[in-house]
Design an enzyme around this catalytic site. Structure first.
Site, short mmCIF file in Angstrom:
data_model
loop_
_atom_site.label_atom_id
_atom_site.label_comp_id
_atom_site.label_asym_id
_atom_site.label_seq_id
_atom_site.Cartn_x
_atom_site.Cartn_y
_atom_site.Cartn_z
N GLU A 117 -9.80 4.64 8.28
CA GLU A 117 -10.02 3.47 7.42
C GLU A 117 -10.38 2.26 8.29
O GLU A 117 -9.67 1.25 8.29
CB GLU A 117 -8.78 3.18 6.58
CG GLU A 117 -9.06 2.21 5.43
CD GLU A 117 -7.78 1.76 4.74
OE1 GLU A 117 -7.85 1.52 3.52
OE2 GLU A 117 -6.73 1.64 5.40
N HIS B 19 -3.57 7.71 7.21
CA HIS B 19 -4.72 6.88 7.53
C HIS B 19 -4.71 6.53 9.02
O HIS B 19 -3.64 6.23 9.57
CB HIS B 19 -4.71 5.58 6.73
CG HIS B 19 -5.47 5.67 5.45
ND1 HIS B 19 -5.69 4.57 4.64
CD2 HIS B 19 -6.09 6.70 4.83
CE1 HIS B 19 -6.39 4.93 3.58
NE2 HIS B 19 -6.64 6.22 3.67
N ASP C 164 -0.13 4.66 7.77
CA ASP C 164 -1.40 4.13 8.28
C ASP C 164 -1.12 3.52 9.65
O ASP C 164 -0.27 2.64 9.77
CB ASP C 164 -1.93 3.07 7.30
CG ASP C 164 -3.25 2.47 7.71
OD1 ASP C 164 -3.39 2.05 8.88
OD2 ASP C 164 -4.16 2.38 6.85
N THR C 165 -1.83 3.97 10.66
CA THR C 165 -1.54 3.54 12.03
C THR C 165 -1.68 2.04 12.21
O THR C 165 -0.93 1.44 13.00
CB THR C 165 -2.43 4.27 13.05
OG1 THR C 165 -3.81 4.08 12.71
CG2 THR C 165 -2.11 5.76 13.08
N GLU D 137 0.61 -8.00 3.88
CA GLU D 137 -0.08 -7.47 2.72
C GLU D 137 0.86 -6.97 1.64
O GLU D 137 0.45 -6.76 0.50
CB GLU D 137 -1.01 -6.33 3.17
CG GLU D 137 -2.11 -6.81 4.10
CD GLU D 137 -3.04 -5.69 4.53
OE1 GLU D 137 -3.47 -4.91 3.65
OE2 GLU D 137 -3.33 -5.57 5.73
N GLU E 19 1.64 4.02 0.18
CA GLU E 19 1.27 3.54 1.51
C GLU E 19 2.22 2.46 2.00
O GLU E 19 2.47 1.46 1.31
CB GLU E 19 -0.16 2.98 1.49
CG GLU E 19 -0.64 2.57 2.87
CD GLU E 19 -2.11 2.20 2.91
OE1 GLU E 19 -2.66 2.13 4.02
OE2 GLU E 19 -2.71 1.99 1.84
#
Length: 304
Positions: free
Chosen positions: A249, A214, A188-189, A161, A155
């Site tokens: 998510e 995601h 992941d958008t 993060e 990811e």
């Protein structure tokens, strides 16, 4: 000719404030709400019996629900670590988890599974060294994943993060360096909105290497409750022939371990009851099927 279509799912933590809950309870729920997929956390698999693994698999199969898995590794499970003992522990951990995923008939594992999460930025960052170590160790774990029939999806995380893979371009280079078929890109958008110049261009760049996707709004709410160009995102996915899972998510509840780890400092659900959370999720998956489905979509409604 077999026509494959994207499958739509949601992460269990949408409803929860703590990670260590019984995630099995969501199998039948997501099916009733119109989802194809439930994503679980590997945290629940650390101390689980083979008997329970088979029970979970049967429960999902009986409900007609596909299971996928996600994970944010602890510092002691860091494949990029300079400490050989940490790396040894991490490889043992992933070997155990991947064998359990095989029993569960789970074919997708995604997350920051090349480093650790969330990163402790009070410590020095050695991106070049960590990159080299992670490539070497992801290659080892990726081969095990392939033997277990699992796509090992890395990811791409935003800078707050993680530091190793912040853009699709970085992840594509990393995956190509690893050179193992089972190791793929995960986008992941929410993270893309922070790091990418263009969400659409990033999807096109990932191409056939995109193994998991995601979705969530810029504000971490359900798709349709923010400002993202979902039609354009759907067009990009269709353009690369993406036929795998699209998993929501969203994180909307403050408090507890989930709220603390995800940094949800206000109630994004706006005081929603569990029944309202359910209705919102059902409406959102209808909406996403509609906007991602293209001109021949059989989407049942738009978001209410």
């Amino acid at each position: 000719m077999v026509i494959r279509m994207m499958k739509y799912g949601i992460y269990f933590a949408y409803w929860e404030q703590e990670w260590g809950v019984d995630q099995k309870q969501y199998i039948e729920k997501v099916k009733k709400l119109g989802f194809d997929v439930l994503e679980i956390s590997c945290a629940m698999l650390k101390n689980i019996s083979t008997e329970e693994l088979h029970e979970i698999r049967k429960r999902a199969e009986d409900a007609g629900v596909i299971l996928t898995a996600g994970y944010g590794p602890a510092a002691g499970e860091n494949l990029a670590s300079s400490d050989p003992e940490v790396v040894k522990n991490a490889i043992a951990f992933y070997t155990d988890i991947l064998k359990k995923l095989e029993i569960l008939n789970i074919h997708t594992l995604g997350g920051g599974i090349y480093s650790y999460w969330p990163v402790d930025y009070t410590k020095p960052v050695d991106k070049a060294g960590d990159w080299a170590r992670s490539v070497e160790n992801v290659r080892k774990v990726g081969k095990i994943a392939g033997e277990c029939g699992v796509d090992y999806c890395l990811e791409v995380l935003n800078r707050f993060e993680g530091y190793l893979l912040n853009t699709c371009g970085e992840c594509k280079n990393f995956v190509e360096e690893v050179g193992v078929d089972a190791v793929k890109i995960m986008l992941d958008t929410f993270h893309m909105n922070i790091e990418e110049d263009s969400i659409v261009e990033a999807i096109l760049l990932a191409g056939k290497r995109l193994g998991h996707f995601h979705v969530g709004e810029n504000n971490r709410r359900l798709p349709g409750k923010g400002g993202f160009p979902w039609y354009e995102i759907g067009m990009a996915l269709r353009a690369i022939g993406y036929e795998k899972n699209v998993v929501m998510e969203p994180f909307v509840r403050s408090g507890g371990g989930v709220g603390s780890d995800i940094k949800v400092w206000r109630d994004l659900s706006r005081g929603a009851s569990m029944a309202q959370l359910d209705e919102d999720a059902a409406n959102s998956v209808d909406y996403l099927r509609y906007v991602f489905g293209g001109p021949n979509s059989d989407g049942r409604s738009v978001l209410r």
